[in-house]
Design a protein around this motif. Structure first.
Motif, PDB file in Angstrom:
ATOM      1  N   TYR A 277       0.830  -1.199   0.000  1.00 45.80           N
ATOM      2  CA  TYR A 277       0.000   0.000   0.000  1.00 45.80           C
ATOM      3  C   TYR A 277       0.872   1.260   0.000  1.00 45.80           C
ATOM      4  O   TYR A 277       1.847   1.346   0.750  1.00 45.80           O
ATOM      5  N   SER A 278       0.473   2.222  -0.792  1.00 41.93           N
ATOM      6  CA  SER A 278       1.109   3.539  -0.724  1.00 41.93           C
ATOM      7  C   SER A 278       0.612   4.224   0.549  1.00 41.93           C
ATOM      8  O   SER A 278      -0.353   3.770   1.180  1.00 41.93           O
ATOM      9  N   ILE A 279       1.240   5.332   0.903  1.00 35.45           N
ATOM     10  CA  ILE A 279       0.800   6.046   2.102  1.00 35.45           C
ATOM     11  C   ILE A 279      -0.637   6.539   1.945  1.00 35.45           C
ATOM     12  O   ILE A 279      -1.425   6.511   2.898  1.00 35.45           O
ATOM     13  N   GLU A 280      -1.024   6.931   0.740  1.00 34.49           N
ATOM     14  CA  GLU A 280      -2.396   7.390   0.506  1.00 34.49           C
ATOM     15  C   GLU A 280      -3.396   6.243   0.626  1.00 34.49           C
ATOM     16  O   GLU A 280      -4.494   6.409   1.170  1.00 34.49           O
ATOM     17  N   GLU A 281      -3.024   5.094   0.110  1.00 32.48           N
ATOM     18  CA  GLU A 281      -3.909   3.920   0.213  1.00 32.48           C
ATOM     19  C   GLU A 281      -4.087   3.518   1.672  1.00 32.48           C
ATOM     20  O   GLU A 281      -5.192   3.174   2.107  1.00 32.48           O
ATOM     21  N   LEU A 282      -3.003   3.574   2.426  1.00 29.32           N
ATOM     22  CA  LEU A 282      -3.102   3.206   3.838  1.00 29.32           C
ATOM     23  C   LEU A 282      -3.899   4.250   4.614  1.00 29.32           C
ATOM     24  O   LEU A 282      -4.693   3.909   5.495  1.00 29.32           O
ATOM     25  N   ARG A 283      -3.716   5.502   4.283  1.00 28.32           N
ATOM     26  CA  ARG A 283      -4.487   6.577   4.931  1.00 28.32           C
ATOM     27  C   ARG A 283      -5.989   6.367   4.697  1.00 28.32           C
ATOM     28  O   ARG A 283      -6.800   6.493   5.624  1.00 28.32           O
ATOM     29  N   SER A 284      -6.356   6.036   3.482  1.00 27.29           N
ATOM     30  CA  SER A 284      -7.755   5.777   3.133  1.00 27.29           C
ATOM     31  C   SER A 284      -8.283   4.563   3.905  1.00 27.29           C
ATOM     32  O   SER A 284      -9.415   4.573   4.413  1.00 27.29           O
ATOM     33  N   PHE A 285      -7.454   3.524   4.012  1.00 24.01           N
ATOM     34  CA  PHE A 285      -7.823   2.302   4.736  1.00 24.01           C
ATOM     35  C   PHE A 285      -8.077   2.623   6.209  1.00 24.01           C
ATOM     36  O   PHE A 285      -9.106   2.239   6.780  1.00 24.01           O
ATOM     37  N   LEU A 286      -7.176   3.351   6.816  1.00 27.59           N
ATOM     38  CA  LEU A 286      -7.316   3.712   8.232  1.00 27.59           C
ATOM     39  C   LEU A 286      -8.552   4.579   8.467  1.00 27.59           C
ATOM     40  O   LEU A 286      -9.264   4.401   9.464  1.00 27.59           O
ATOM     41  N   SER A 287      -8.802   5.486   7.554  1.00 25.93           N
ATOM     42  CA  SER A 287      -9.948   6.402   7.690  1.00 25.93           C
ATOM     43  C   SER A 287     -11.276   5.661   7.699  1.00 25.93           C
ATOM     44  O   SER A 287     -12.264   6.137   8.267  1.00 25.93           O
ATOM     45  N   ALA A 288     -11.308   4.494   7.071  1.00 23.18           N
ATOM     46  CA  ALA A 288     -12.554   3.729   6.974  1.00 23.18           C
ATOM     47  C   ALA A 288     -12.847   2.913   8.235  1.00 23.18           C
ATOM     48  O   ALA A 288     -13.976   2.492   8.469  1.00 23.18           O
ATOM     49  N   ILE A 289     -11.814   2.701   9.057  1.00 23.67           N
ATOM     50  CA  ILE A 289     -12.010   1.942  10.305  1.00 23.67           C
ATOM     51  C   ILE A 289     -12.631   2.872  11.344  1.00 23.67           C
ATOM     52  O   ILE A 289     -12.283   4.051  11.437  1.00 23.67           O
ATOM     53  N   ASN A 290     -13.538   2.339  12.142  1.00 18.47           N
ATOM     54  CA  ASN A 290     -14.183   3.116  13.204  1.00 18.47           C
ATOM     55  C   ASN A 290     -13.102   3.729  14.104  1.00 18.47           C
ATOM     56  O   ASN A 290     -12.282   3.004  14.684  1.00 18.47           O
ATOM     57  N   SER A 291     -13.101   5.035  14.235  1.00 18.81           N
ATOM     58  CA  SER A 291     -12.025   5.740  14.949  1.00 18.81           C
ATOM     59  C   SER A 291     -11.947   5.374  16.432  1.00 18.81           C
ATOM     60  O   SER A 291     -10.903   5.560  17.064  1.00 18.81           O
ATOM     61  N   SER A 292     -13.024   4.836  16.982  1.00 19.70           N
ATOM     62  CA  SER A 292     -12.989   4.445  18.400  1.00 19.70           C
ATOM     63  C   SER A 292     -12.044   3.270  18.635  1.00 19.70           C
ATOM     64  O   SER A 292     -11.705   2.956  19.778  1.00 19.70           O
ATOM     65  N   TYR A 293     -11.594   2.618  17.540  1.00 24.71           N
ATOM     66  CA  TYR A 293     -10.702   1.471  17.662  1.00 24.71           C
ATOM     67  C   TYR A 293      -9.241   1.812  17.349  1.00 24.71           C
ATOM     68  O   TYR A 293      -8.386   0.926  17.343  1.00 24.71           O
ATOM     69  N   TYR A 294      -8.933   3.059  17.090  1.00 24.62           N
ATOM     70  CA  TYR A 294      -7.562   3.425  16.704  1.00 24.62           C
ATOM     71  C   TYR A 294      -6.532   3.046  17.773  1.00 24.62           C
ATOM     72  O   TYR A 294      -5.386   2.748  17.455  1.00 24.62           O
ATOM     73  N   SER A 295      -6.951   3.062  19.030  1.00 28.93           N
ATOM     74  CA  SER A 295      -6.011   2.719  20.112  1.00 28.93           C
ATOM     75  C   SER A 295      -5.607   1.243  20.071  1.00 28.93           C
ATOM     76  O   SER A 295      -4.642   0.840  20.721  1.00 28.93           O
ATOM     77  N   LYS A 296      -6.344   0.449  19.295  1.00 33.21           N
ATOM     78  CA  LYS A 296      -6.059  -0.989  19.205  1.00 33.21           C
ATOM     79  C   LYS A 296      -5.396  -1.371  17.884  1.00 33.21           C
ATOM     80  O   LYS A 296      -5.225  -2.545  17.586  1.00 33.21           O
ATOM     81  N   LEU A 297      -5.023  -0.360  17.095  1.00 32.59           N
ATOM     82  CA  LEU A 297      -4.381  -0.613  15.811  1.00 32.59           C
ATOM     83  C   LEU A 297      -2.859  -0.582  15.960  1.00 32.59           C
ATOM     84  O   LEU A 297      -2.310   0.178  16.746  1.00 32.59           O
ATOM     85  N   VAL A 298      -2.190  -1.424  15.164  1.00 29.93           N
ATOM     86  CA  VAL A 298      -0.730  -1.468  15.128  1.00 29.93           C
ATOM     87  C   VAL A 298      -0.301  -1.294  13.677  1.00 29.93           C
ATOM     88  O   VAL A 298      -0.741  -2.050  12.807  1.00 29.93           O
ATOM     89  N   LEU A 299       0.550  -0.301  13.417  1.00 29.83           N
ATOM     90  CA  LEU A 299       0.993  -0.024  12.048  1.00 29.83           C
ATOM     91  C   LEU A 299       2.286  -0.756  11.710  1.00 29.83           C
ATOM     92  O   LEU A 299       3.268  -0.667  12.444  1.00 29.83           O
ATOM     93  N   HIS A 300       2.274  -1.469  10.580  1.00 33.20           N
ATOM     94  CA  HIS A 300       3.491  -2.112  10.090  1.00 33.20           C
ATOM     95  C   HIS A 300       4.222  -1.233   9.083  1.00 33.20           C
ATOM     96  O   HIS A 300       5.450  -1.271   9.016  1.00 33.20           O
ATOM     97  N   GLN A 301       3.479  -0.493   8.289  1.00 31.14           N
ATOM     98  CA  GLN A 301       4.081   0.377   7.271  1.00 31.14           C
ATOM     99  C   GLN A 301       3.662   1.831   7.512  1.00 31.14           C
ATOM    100  O   GLN A 301       2.684   2.086   8.209  1.00 31.14           O
TER     101      GLN A 301
END
Length: 197
Positions: free
Chosen positions: A35-59
């Motif tokens: 994924y490019s940074i833009e593709e990953l940004r779009s992917f993250l934006s689609a996830i419910n923001s209340s779960y961001y504290s449980k996300l782990v970024l690899h790239q």
């Protein structure tokens, strides 16, 4: 129990991810190597923001601050070529990495909260990715007890009990979720087994 994303796009993926969180998924590793940074940004934006504290970024770790994500993962290659400082950067609260031997796990910096050891069993998602040593024998040589040891590779409903009986601190799922017709149901089955320990 940790879930790792499929490396490539999956039909209805975001809805499945949000549903997994609703069912109690504790941590979700986002591994999208192409994924490019833009593709990953779009992917993250689609996830419910209340779960961001449980996300782990690899790239694209630079997105962590933008999305208030405090967890990042370093591949083995990144760890060896760009050594992580012994103290955690202020912007990250949790660091994880990957290893392929207990020897490498034992010499990890205390900066890492946990590390994946793989493969424990023949991989469900990667063809011909099989263990070269018996992980349950190898784990007896563990000397690092600061960093949690997470089993990865071929973990499924059929072998979770064996993993947890053999001194792993936790396990991670990839193929058992994404290479199945019903990811949510399979997740719940795995969760039920883990909760019995």
């Amino acid at each position: 129990m940790i879930v790792i994303s499929n490396p490539t796009e999956i039909t209805n993926e975001i809805n499945i991810i949000n549903s997994l969180f609703e069912e109690g998924m504790e941590l979700f590793h986002i591994r999208k190597p192409n994924y490019s940074i833009e593709e990953l940004r779009s992917f993250l934006s689609a996830i419910n923001s209340s779960y961001y504290s449980k996300l782990v970024l690899h790239q694209h770790h630079e997105l962590a601050e933008e999305f208030q994500i405090k967890r990042v993962h370093f591949t083995e290659k990144e760890r060896l070529t760009k050594p992580v400082k012994l103290s955690k950067p202020d912007r990250y609260k949790f660091l994880s990495t990957s290893v392929h031997s207990i020897k490498d796990f034992n010499i990890l910096s205390n900066a890492f909260d946990y590390a994946f050891l793989s493969p424990i069993y023949p991989s469900i998602s990667k063809q011909n990715y099989v263990p070269t040593k018996n992980a349950f024998e190898e784990i007896k040589k563990r000397t690092n007890h600061h960093t949690k040891l997470i089993a990865l590779g071929g973990i499924s409903v059929e072998n979770i009990e064996e993993v947890l009986h053999n001194n792993f601190d936790d396990y991670a799922l990839l193929g058992a979720i994404w290479n199945t017709k019903n990811p949510i149901e399979n997740f719940k089955k795995c969760q039920t087994i883990a909760q019995s320990f």
